[in-house]
Design a protein around this motif. Structure first.
Motif, PDB file in Angstrom:
ATOM      1  N   PHE A   1     -84.284  16.264  -6.542  1.00 32.31           N
ATOM      2  CA  PHE A   1     -84.301  17.297  -7.578  1.00 32.31           C
ATOM      3  C   PHE A   1     -85.531  18.184  -7.391  1.00 32.31           C
ATOM      4  O   PHE A   1     -86.541  17.757  -6.841  1.00 32.31           O
ATOM      5  CB  PHE A   1     -84.419  16.671  -8.981  1.00 32.31           C
ATOM      6  CG  PHE A   1     -83.396  15.620  -9.303  1.00 32.31           C
ATOM      7  CD1 PHE A   1     -83.536  14.320  -8.861  1.00 32.31           C
ATOM      8  CD2 PHE A   1     -82.286  15.929 -10.080  1.00 32.31           C
ATOM      9  CE1 PHE A   1     -82.598  13.343  -9.165  1.00 32.31           C
ATOM     10  CE2 PHE A   1     -81.351  14.955 -10.401  1.00 32.31           C
ATOM     11  CZ  PHE A   1     -81.507  13.678  -9.940  1.00 32.31           C
TER      12      PHE A   1
ATOM     13  N   GLN B   1     -91.966  23.983 -14.197  1.00 35.83           N
ATOM     14  CA  GLN B   1     -92.656  24.091 -15.486  1.00 35.83           C
ATOM     15  C   GLN B   1     -93.334  25.446 -15.554  1.00 35.83           C
ATOM     16  O   GLN B   1     -94.332  25.689 -14.855  1.00 35.83           O
ATOM     17  CB  GLN B   1     -93.674  22.976 -15.654  1.00 35.83           C
ATOM     18  CG  GLN B   1     -94.285  22.927 -17.040  1.00 35.83           C
ATOM     19  CD  GLN B   1     -95.057  21.647 -17.288  1.00 35.83           C
ATOM     20  OE1 GLN B   1     -95.601  21.047 -16.368  1.00 35.83           O
ATOM     21  NE2 GLN B   1     -95.107  21.220 -18.528  1.00 35.83           N
TER      22      GLN B   1
ATOM     23  N   LEU C   1     -91.254  20.756 -18.907  1.00 33.46           N
ATOM     24  CA  LEU C   1     -90.663  20.518 -17.595  1.00 33.46           C
ATOM     25  C   LEU C   1     -89.137  20.600 -17.704  1.00 33.46           C
ATOM     26  O   LEU C   1     -88.536  20.048 -18.634  1.00 33.46           O
ATOM     27  CB  LEU C   1     -91.075  19.122 -17.153  1.00 33.46           C
ATOM     28  CG  LEU C   1     -91.043  18.744 -15.682  1.00 33.46           C
ATOM     29  CD1 LEU C   1     -91.885  19.682 -14.849  1.00 33.46           C
ATOM     30  CD2 LEU C   1     -91.519  17.304 -15.524  1.00 33.46           C
TER      31      LEU C   1
ATOM     32  N   TYR D   1     -87.861  20.236 -10.183  1.00 35.80           N
ATOM     33  CA  TYR D   1     -88.141  20.569 -11.573  1.00 35.80           C
ATOM     34  C   TYR D   1     -89.180  21.685 -11.589  1.00 35.80           C
ATOM     35  O   TYR D   1     -90.028  21.790 -10.699  1.00 35.80           O
ATOM     36  CB  TYR D   1     -88.690  19.354 -12.329  1.00 35.80           C
ATOM     37  CG  TYR D   1     -87.627  18.369 -12.755  1.00 35.80           C
ATOM     38  CD1 TYR D   1     -87.132  17.414 -11.868  1.00 35.80           C
ATOM     39  CD2 TYR D   1     -87.106  18.399 -14.054  1.00 35.80           C
ATOM     40  CE1 TYR D   1     -86.158  16.508 -12.265  1.00 35.80           C
ATOM     41  CE2 TYR D   1     -86.136  17.493 -14.452  1.00 35.80           C
ATOM     42  CZ  TYR D   1     -85.667  16.561 -13.553  1.00 35.80           C
ATOM     43  OH  TYR D   1     -84.701  15.675 -13.955  1.00 35.80           O
TER      44      TYR D   1
ATOM     45  N   LEU E   1     -85.239  20.960 -15.345  1.00 36.20           N
ATOM     46  CA  LEU E   1     -84.565  20.860 -14.056  1.00 36.20           C
ATOM     47  C   LEU E   1     -84.262  22.246 -13.503  1.00 36.20           C
ATOM     48  O   LEU E   1     -83.757  23.111 -14.219  1.00 36.20           O
ATOM     49  CB  LEU E   1     -83.260  20.068 -14.216  1.00 36.20           C
ATOM     50  CG  LEU E   1     -82.436  19.894 -12.947  1.00 36.20           C
ATOM     51  CD1 LEU E   1     -83.148  18.969 -11.971  1.00 36.20           C
ATOM     52  CD2 LEU E   1     -81.056  19.354 -13.284  1.00 36.20           C
TER      53      LEU E   1
ATOM     54  N   TYR F   1     -92.129  20.831  -9.169  1.00 30.24           N
ATOM     55  CA  TYR F   1     -92.204  19.421  -8.813  1.00 30.24           C
ATOM     56  C   TYR F   1     -90.923  18.991  -8.110  1.00 30.24           C
ATOM     57  O   TYR F   1     -89.818  19.235  -8.595  1.00 30.24           O
ATOM     58  CB  TYR F   1     -92.371  18.548 -10.060  1.00 30.24           C
ATOM     59  CG  TYR F   1     -93.675  18.726 -10.782  1.00 30.24           C
ATOM     60  CD1 TYR F   1     -93.778  19.602 -11.861  1.00 30.24           C
ATOM     61  CD2 TYR F   1     -94.822  18.032 -10.394  1.00 30.24           C
ATOM     62  CE1 TYR F   1     -94.981  19.770 -12.525  1.00 30.24           C
ATOM     63  CE2 TYR F   1     -96.027  18.190 -11.056  1.00 30.24           C
ATOM     64  CZ  TYR F   1     -96.092  19.064 -12.118  1.00 30.24           C
ATOM     65  OH  TYR F   1     -97.282  19.228 -12.787  1.00 30.24           O
TER      66      TYR F   1
END
Lengths: 115, 112
Positions: free
Chosen positions: B34, B38, B44, B36, B46, B86
């Motif tokens: 995945f 922010q 945060l 992610y 997806l 991330y």
């Protein structure tokens, strides 16, 4: 739907004290995961709760414990606080049936400062 | 053990330039990957997952099992892409339960 909610927003505690953080999952979700995010780091997995049981646990000491209630909300408890426990604590909810490709929805986090 | 590595803490690019955020992983089984994101003062969320093979906000990511990589790419960066990104890996554990490991994150700064 307010999504994932966490309380409190901020918390200041003294070394040796105990703290309880709370999380309400997104409507319809049954799984709650907790993460610790230190400054400048990615979220570190603490544990995951499903059906009121701890299903998975990361590399955190037993001072970190949790609970999930019948309404799927969850608490994170930390005993004997250390300065190093200062961090942002994130709660994420998901649906167990979604499997490994599940999407986690994150809360805004609780900022814990230990002095 | 499962591990996610994001080698760059900060990536600065000019608006309109291509973007590539690197992610390498270590996992013995078949992972789910995945990305992610922010944004400033937001939670945060997806961005995309490899199983969907989708493009979100112009971003794509291809899972390369040979190189154990899942780099995030966008051909033309926009100012609104500035955020913390991330990479995360979900691995199945015994009993069918998942554990998610996050990388340390890369801050993308798009210069106007």
């Amino acid at each position: 739907d307010a999504g994932v909610t966490q309380s409190p927003t901020h918390l200041i505690k003294t070394r040796g004290q105990q703290v309880t953080l709370r999380c309400s999952p997104k409507s319809g979700h049954d799984t709650v995961s907790w993460y610790q995010q230190a400054l400048g780091q990615g979220p570190q997995f603490i544990f995951q709760y499903y059906e009121e049981e701890e299903r998975q646990r990361g590399n955190f000491p037993d001072r970190f414990s949790g609970h999930q209630f019948p309404n799927y909300s969850s608490e994170l408890n930390v005993n004997a606080l250390l300065l190093g426990d200062s961090a942002l604590y994130l709660c994420a909810s998901s649906l167990a049936l979604a499997g490994a490709s599940y999407e986690q929805y994150f809360g805004p986090g609780t900022r814990l400062t230990v002095t | 053990a499962q591990r996610v590595t994001q080698p760059e803490k900060l990536l600065s690019v000019f608006k309109g330039a291509p973007v590539e955020l690197k992610c390498n992983y270590s996992y013995s089984g078949s992972p789910e990957l995945f990305w992610y994101v922010q944004y400033s003062r937001q939670r945060l969320q997806l961005l995309l997952r490899h199983i969907s093979r989708e493009s979100i906000k112009g971003f794509t990511a291809d899972l390369n099992k040979g190189e154990t990589s899942f780099h995030l790419k966008k051909p033309f960066a926009q100012e609104e892409d500035s955020a913390m990104y991330y990479c995360a890996l979900s691995g199945w554990r015994s009993g069918g339960y998942q554990k998610v490991t996050f990388g340390t994150g890369t801050k993308l700064q798009v210069i106007p």
